[in-house]
Design a protein around this motif. Structure first.
Motif, PDB file in Angstrom:
ATOM      1  N   CYS A   1       9.214   5.930  -2.654  1.00  0.00           N
ATOM      2  CA  CYS A   1      10.615   6.256  -2.392  1.00  0.00           C
ATOM      3  C   CYS A   1      11.349   6.673  -3.661  1.00  0.00           C
ATOM      4  O   CYS A   1      12.570   6.548  -3.739  1.00  0.00           O
ATOM      5  N   ALA A   2      10.620   7.156  -4.657  1.00  0.00           N
ATOM      6  CA  ALA A   2      11.281   7.502  -5.917  1.00  0.00           C
ATOM      7  C   ALA A   2      12.350   8.564  -5.710  1.00  0.00           C
ATOM      8  O   ALA A   2      13.417   8.524  -6.324  1.00  0.00           O
TER       9      ALA A   2
ATOM     10  N   SER B   1       5.841  -3.639  -1.444  1.00  0.00           N
ATOM     11  CA  SER B   1       4.686  -3.096  -2.138  1.00  0.00           C
ATOM     12  C   SER B   1       3.438  -3.253  -1.284  1.00  0.00           C
ATOM     13  O   SER B   1       3.209  -4.286  -0.672  1.00  0.00           O
ATOM     14  N   LEU B   2       2.657  -2.185  -1.235  1.00  0.00           N
ATOM     15  CA  LEU B   2       1.397  -2.229  -0.501  1.00  0.00           C
ATOM     16  C   LEU B   2       0.275  -2.780  -1.359  1.00  0.00           C
ATOM     17  O   LEU B   2      -0.819  -3.014  -0.893  1.00  0.00           O
ATOM     18  N   CYS B   3       0.582  -2.948  -2.622  1.00  0.00           N
ATOM     19  CA  CYS B   3      -0.480  -3.215  -3.577  1.00  0.00           C
ATOM     20  C   CYS B   3      -0.609  -4.709  -3.810  1.00  0.00           C
ATOM     21  O   CYS B   3       0.386  -5.432  -3.883  1.00  0.00           O
TER      22      CYS B   3
ATOM     23  N   VAL C   1      15.503   2.763  -4.766  1.00  0.00           N
ATOM     24  CA  VAL C   1      14.799   2.333  -3.568  1.00  0.00           C
ATOM     25  C   VAL C   1      13.328   2.174  -3.918  1.00  0.00           C
ATOM     26  O   VAL C   1      12.755   3.063  -4.559  1.00  0.00           O
ATOM     27  N   ILE C   2      12.753   1.084  -3.505  1.00  0.00           N
ATOM     28  CA  ILE C   2      11.395   0.818  -3.960  1.00  0.00           C
ATOM     29  C   ILE C   2      10.434   0.529  -2.824  1.00  0.00           C
ATOM     30  O   ILE C   2      10.652  -0.354  -1.987  1.00  0.00           O
ATOM     31  N   PHE C   3       9.347   1.314  -2.812  1.00  0.00           N
ATOM     32  CA  PHE C   3       8.253   1.097  -1.882  1.00  0.00           C
ATOM     33  C   PHE C   3       6.991   1.521  -2.634  1.00  0.00           C
ATOM     34  O   PHE C   3       6.760   2.702  -2.844  1.00  0.00           O
TER      35      PHE C   3
END
Lengths: 271, 1056
Positions: B407-408, B375-377, B395-397
């Protein structure tokens, strides 16, 4: 088909064909063997030089063809004209022949027993094509030839063993004689006072081979390097640094050249 | 300290670019390359005192890049794929006029959303509207803002297909409060684009306008504008839309929320509303489009390494086809990833492009976004945390806002493939030199057909719709707006992965991308999808297992197991006396075993997804028929078991090896030989598993019509004889003082050995033998072995010559080379290739296919068998950028590719058999090769045994033959890959590339003669080898008619 000519460019023409059934007429061209380099096996006054001989033609066949001009002593085949390198083997062995394979068309030297044969051949006038393959001495072709070759390639082992035994006995004897000779000569000075060093004596000399020589030079170089001092003096330091940078530059330059070459070869287009 | 220098270089290079745009050679490292070609540095130049700048550049190169060559390669590559100048004036002009047009657009009237009759003719709405009803009013107003975003602005555009992304902000007045529900926004968005398309239809600076789906998303159509004129060839403009930030509350976009009501979607009342994560995400992404750009822009500030690194990564993705198609890993995600790494302090702003690349790949390879999303957050309380996302996505970003999963749309398979490729690339970067890895990383394409060992197509996708219920994915279907293919795929993949288990290392999936479509056509529907393509990367260790062991019969899992496998599950008793559930796949031959996965997949898809086997086209064994032994025996009443006939040669080959072992034992068992045997090695291709058709066991009694000489059978001119090859065996004797030092004597001794061996084998083991002076033939277990006795010193003796000075030299002669090849190199090659086959069982199939291909194009006599074997061995030893081939077909495809694409003129092929090169050898070979290229053969293959010469490719193939080979390989490869990707529709004739274009040969006499000399080759085969007392029947090769050839003609051809 053109009418058979009698001579072409100094060569005499001899029309031949394979057998009675064949329609194709081939021509052998021959002339007197006359070259600057003298070869004792091909006396110029008795030797005929024949060209354009197809691969399947054998010695026996040529011997037969030319025997009408005079008695033929021998026939040699060669790939190209010139002095033959392979000398005829001194001792003929039934099983261990030095095979000398000639591919495609070949030339032949026909040696007559006496000069008159050669003269006859030069004058001979051919009315009709001669036959290469006859009943008595057939030339095999295709499947038949290969079958024959196959059968010929199977040797009689007992005979062969016998010959080998003889040869080896002979060889061993020769070796023994030679050895005796060298032991006799060991340490004996010749008329000028020189002694030949052999590998048999108490102090055998190193064999004079290329390998041994290079080994010796490498060893010497190593020895010399050991005694040298590196990076000891200041100037040596400076020198080696300079050398290092120069090396880097050189490599850089080389790489640049490589890149230019690669670019020319369109090496950077990924797709 | 280093920064200013690099800046300096860049600046100077750019100025030069501006000055002469056309000259390619000039670009890049300007400070070093003068326009004229300079050969070597003079001595003075080489030793002049270095400047500070130069010193730092040299140092930097060694610190930041692996080598200066690699650095230059990278900068060349970047120059090649990025546009030449930053600002393209004609493109700017187009953008300006576009901006002007958009700014002056008139407002439209208000209509109901479902009423689309007002749309002008020739414009269709680029969205699928099912179900059709929806609440809302549509009203067109010129965009609130027009902005350029994406790679063009960030200067990370890469060729080909460069595009400028423009985003139009839909003005607030056009939107209503509840537009985020039930695809209303998506439809408005589509209508908005349709309006724009209509307005832009007739402007002169655009050549044409098309619709396309953004990354294959059915609900995100975009406009593709192609500028007219030259600029349209390199750039297209993509028009997106975005939302004002005040469109809705952010919490609406939380992945747990439902925004597509079930009663609206299905028409059924009273069912609970389930979360619609994908739908929410697609709204959120439009909300934050600008924010993402701003984020990237700020990160990339004064960080050239990042910009270039992203370009490299994009090329890397493109070559692997990972960024394409539905749910691809886009360049945008990659850019975000790089910025993420920067925020993690994995990267810093001093890094070079190469280091950015390497670190990014390293992170990709060593993280798992399916388990621990990134996560960028920086989390605040009300934002969803990664755990929430894990419930809904594979997939998670997560982006900077915390509401968008970048990456949804990336499927799990796509992500795993990216990860796998990153791992592979890292491995190659570590194991091979930087210069070579450059080739593997950026220059070699990794197409789907060459990447995966097995491939299968699933067609008639309507079957999938019916199984949605079975898999319980109806929520997901509504989340995807009805796109059942995307919804159901994860479940199907899960079943296949479970079923194949360890056999498969990586699953790959490929959907044919939707084409752009014209504005007057209806948008492509998911029902139009013709097929899906799956790729399997096999694990050689497990891929051929025929038995899957399940749980013990009395355990609880047994029921699950039975349910999963259906009628294939059965109870079995194992050797350790346990009784377990198990699944057994019937396999008769090795060829069947290689296709176990085929059986599994067909069975499972039928059982669980209801896809009939007819809809599955499995590619993996489609070239096997070429390796089957010719089945002439069919019309003979010979009683051979079916099994023996249908194998692809693996079993026969094994039989030969067994027979050889028994011969070996027999020879070793001989007690009374005068000298002991040092080694026994087979040298025929069959011992390297490289014989196209390994010989069959011969066990029939004597035949009719053949002459016997003693007990040896001889051929007769008019009787065809069976094809019985001899298998060469080299039997090296120990060195001893008893061997004579004379060549003629050695010849005799060898002959004596042959006789002795023949007698002893006959006496001790009743083996039928025949000795000649050159060899012994021994008939063991149905195979004829031809044993040659060898004495290593004979080679040395042949080489020896004495100079006039009396110095003994070793010089190669033709005879010595021949003998060396036969008795020393071939056995070594054989054992090396044998060991390759032992570790990679697909080696055999690949070599044999390759040989079959070469010989079917009548070039077999021009390319030595050993050369083909080495080429194939190279694929197995240095498989970058792929994995080691796991099926003969994929190996064969790569063989064709290698043959066609290796730069034979400028580069040797270095085949590192048994890893025997020393550190400096590589450069040494290259340098020597470059120095005197003209002296080396056209095709140069270096092996550890012959580093600086290439005995297997001299004198043939000549340059012409090599050219023809390359051409044929290229065409064959193209055709075969085409067939492999088209075969879901109809049966393909895979043998096509094995049929030589005889037409060509008939016309050109020269080539015809080649053809004939090849026949000659075949004749020789019949000749030499018809032996022994027991043959019957016809040739099983097509050599029979050739026998009638006139030898004169044959020799004529030999001459030509």
């Amino acid at each position: 088909m053109a009418a058979p000519m009698n001579s072409v460019a100094g060569f005499k023409v001899m029309p031949v064909k394979l057998n009675n059934k064949s329609d194709v007429v081939r021509y052998f061209y021959y002339k007197e063997h006359n070259v600057r380099e003298k070869d004792s096996s091909k006396p110029s006054d008795r030797t005929l030089f024949v060209v354009n001989i197809p691969a399947y033609c054998n010695e026996e066949c040529l011997q037969r063809l030319f025997s009408q001009c005079g008695t033929v002593e021998s026939v040699h085949f060669q790939q190209k004209p010139g002095i033959s390198k392979t000398k005829t083997a001194v001792e003929e062995s039934t099983f261990f022949k030095q095979v000398n394979l000639i591919k495609g068309y070949k030339v032949a030297y026909v040696i007559f027993k006496n000069p008159s044969g050669l003269q006859n051949a030069k004058k001979f006038n051919y009315k009709q094509p001669l036959l290469l393959s006859t009943e008595e001495s057939p030339i095999f072709a295709g499947m038949k030839k290969w079958c024959k070759e196959y059968i010929d390639s199977i040797p009689d082992t007992t005979e062969m063993q016998k010959e080998i035994d003889e040869y080896m006995a002979n060889y061993d004897r020769q070796e023994l004689e030679e050895e005796e000779k060298t032991t006799e000569l060991e340490g004996v000075a010749d008329s000028d006072g020189w002694i030949t060093v052999t590998r048999k004596g108490r102090k055998p000399g190193l064999a004079r081979t290329e390998v041994n020589q290079t080994k010796a030079t490498v060893q010497e170089k190593k020895k010399r390097e050991k005694t040298e001092l590196l990076n000891f003096y200041r100037f040596q330091f400076r020198e080696s640094k300079r050398e290092h940078i120069a090396q880097l530059r050189k490599r850089f330059e080389e790489d640049k050249e490589k890149i230019v070459a690669m670019k020319a070869a369109r090496k950077f287009k990924p797709y | 300290m280093k920064r200013p220098v690099q800046e300096d270089n860049r600046a100077s290079s750019e100025t030069s670019e501006d000055s002469d745009d056309g000259d390619q050679i000039e670009k890049g490292h300007v400070e070093t390359v003068p326009p004229t070609k300079r050969s070597k540095l003079s001595k003075a130049e080489l030793y002049k005192p270095p400047t500070n700048v130069e010193l730092t550049t040299l140092k930097e190169t060694s610190a930041l890049y692996e080598s200066s060559l690699f650095r230059m390669q990278i900068s060349e590559l970047i120059a090649e794929v990025t546009p030449k100048s930053k600002k393209n004036s004609s493109l700017e002009k187009v953008l300006h006029s576009l901006y002007g047009t958009l700014d002056k657009l008139p407002s439209g009237k208000q209509y109901d959303l479902t009423d689309q009759s007002w749309l002008p003719d020739g414009i269709e709405v680029p969205i699928i509207q099912e179900p059709c009803n929806g609440k809302g009013m549509f009203f067109f107003e010129k965009p609130a803002a027009v902005k350029v975003i994406g790679s063009y602005l960030l200067e990370t555009c890469t060729k080909p297909n460069m595009h400028v992304d423009i985003v139009l902000q839909i003005p607030k007045v056009c939107l209503q409060r509840k537009d985020y529900l039930n695809f209303v926004y998506h439809r408005k968005r589509a209508l908005y684009l349709a309006c724009i398309a209509h307005q832009l239809k007739n402007v002169d600076y655009l050549e044409n306008i098309k619709y396309s789906y953004m990354n294959g998303d059915y609900f995100k159509p975009i406009l593709i504008l192609k500028p007219s004129g030259k600029i349209g060839k390199s750039y297209v403009i993509r028009v997106h839309t975005c939302l004002p930030e005040s469109f809705c509350k952010l919490s609406i976009c939380h992945p747990d929320r439902n925004n597509v009501r079930v009663d609206w979607f299905t028409g059924r009342q009273g069912e609970p509303n389930t979360p619609t994560p994908h739908y929410n995400n697609s709204i959120a992404i439009d909300l934050f489009m600008e924010q993402h750009l701003r984020h990237l822009f700020s990160e990339m500030e004064d960080f050239t390494g990042m910009r270039e690194g992203i370009v490299l990564l994009k090329v890397w993705l493109h070559q692997r086809q990972l960024n394409k198609g539905v749910g691809g890993f886009t360049g945008f995600i990659m850019s975000m990833l790089v910025s993420y790494l920067l925020s993690l302090k994995r990267l810093n702003k001093l890094m070079s492009s190469y280091q950015v690349l390497r670190n990014t790949l390293y992170f990709l390879a060593n993280s798992d976004w399916t388990r621990r999303g990134i996560s960028l957050c920086k989390h605040e309380d009300d934002e969803p945390i990664t755990a929430d996302y894990h419930k809904h996505y594979d997939v998670i970003f997560i982006d900077t806002s915390g509401y968008v999963n970048l990456c949804a749309d990336v499927s799990r398979l796509a992500y795993l493939q990216v990860k796998h490729e990153a791992e592979l690339s890292l491995k190659y970067m570590e194991s091979i030199s930087a210069v070579d890895s450059f080739q593997a990383l950026f220059m070699t394409k990794v197409p789907f057909t060459r990447k995966f060992d097995h491939i299968f197509h699933v067609s008639k996708l309507s079957h999938l719709q019916s199984c949605c219920k079975q898999f319980d994915v109806e929520d997901s279907v509504s989340d995807h707006g009805g796109d059942f293919v995307t919804a159901v795929l994860p479940s199907i993949v899960e079943i296949l992965e479970k079923g194949t288990g360890k056999r498969i290392k990586l699953f790959g999936m490929h959907q044919p991308p939707h084409k752009e479509w014209s504005v007057n056509e209806k948008p492509p529907h998911w029902k139009d999808l013709t097929h899906l393509t799956f790729g399997l990367l096999l694990d050689p260790e497990y891929s051929m297992r025929v038995l899957d062991m399940g749980p013990p019969a009395d355990s609880q899992e047994a029921a699950d197991f039975r349910q999963f496998w259906g009628n294939k599950a059965e109870l079995r008793r194992f050797q350790d006396a346990s009784i377990c559930e198990a699944v057994v796949w019937p396999c008769m031959t090795m060829a069947d075993k290689r296709l176990v996965c085929n059986q599994i997949i067909v069975h499972l898809l039928k059982l669980h997804a209801g896809i009939p086997p007819g809809c599955i086209t499995y590619l993996g064994g489609h070239l096997d028929s070429l390796l089957r032994q010719p089945q002439d025996e069919k019309h003979k009443p010979a009683k051979k078991s079916r099994k023996e006939l249908s194998g692809t040669g693996d079993e026969e080959n094994l039989a030969v090896i067994h027979a050889f072992d028994s011969l070996n034992k027999k020879l070793r068992g001989l007690k009374d030989l005068p000298l002991s045997i040092a080694s026994i090695q087979g040298t025929s291709p069959v011992f390297r598993y490289a014989q196209v058709f390994p010989p069959n066991v011969l066990h029939k009694p004597a035949s009719r019509g053949l002459r016997l000489q003693g007990y040896i059978q001889c051929p007769l001119p008019h009787t065809p004889s069976q094809w019985v090859p001899v298998l060469k065996v080299i039997c090296t004797m120990e060195r001893s003082g008893k061997w004579p030092d004379d060549l003629l004597a050695i010849q005799r001794i060898k002959a004596a050995f042959h006789i002795r061996l023949s007698q002893m084998l006959h006496k001790e083991y009743k083996v039928v033998t025949a000795a000649t002076d050159k060899f012994v033939d021994a008939f063991v277990d149905g195979f004829v072995f031809r044993i040659h006795v060898a004495y290593p010193r004979e080679v040395v003796l042949l080489k020896q010559e004495t100079t006039p000075q009396g110095l003994l030299q070793l010089r190669d002669t033709t005879q010595s080379l021949e003998l060396e090849k036969e008795t020393i190199s071939l056995p070594k090659l054989t054992s090396a290739l044998h060991s390759i086959h032992q570790s990679n069982p697909t080696f055999s199939g690949t070599v044999r296919l390759a040989k079959r291909w070469v010989s079917s194009h009548l070039l077999y006599s021009y390319l030595k068998e050993e050369a083909i074997e080495l080429l194939v061995a190279h694929l197995f030893l240095n498989s970058a950028p792929f994995t080691v081939p796991g099926s003969p077909v994929v190996g064969f495809l790569r063989f064709l590719h290698l043959l066609a694409n290796h730069d034979w003129i400028n580069n040797p092929l270095i085949v590192n058999i048994s890893d025997n090169y020393k550190a400096g050898d590589h450069d040494d070979i290259l340098e020597k090769f470059k120095c005197d290229r003209s002296q080396h053969p056209a095709m140069f293959i270096s092996t550890p045994l012959y580093k600086l010469s290439s005995p297997w490719t001299t004198p043939d193939p000549s340059t012409q033959v090599l050219q023809r080979l390359i051409l044929l390989a290229r065409e064959s490869l193209q055709l075969l890959e085409q067939q492999m990707s088209d075969c879901y529709e109809q049966q393909q004739d895979y043998k096509q590339i094995f049929r030589p274009p005889v037409g060509v040969y008939d016309v050109i006499i020269h080539l015809k003669s080649k053809y004939l000399s090849k026949c000659d080759h075949a004749i020789d085969y019949v000749r030499g080898n018809v032996i022994e007392k027991s043959q019957k029947g016809e040739d099983n090769r097509k050599i029979l008619p050739v026998v009638n050839f006139d030898p004169a003609e044959k020799y004529l051809q030999e001459l030509q």
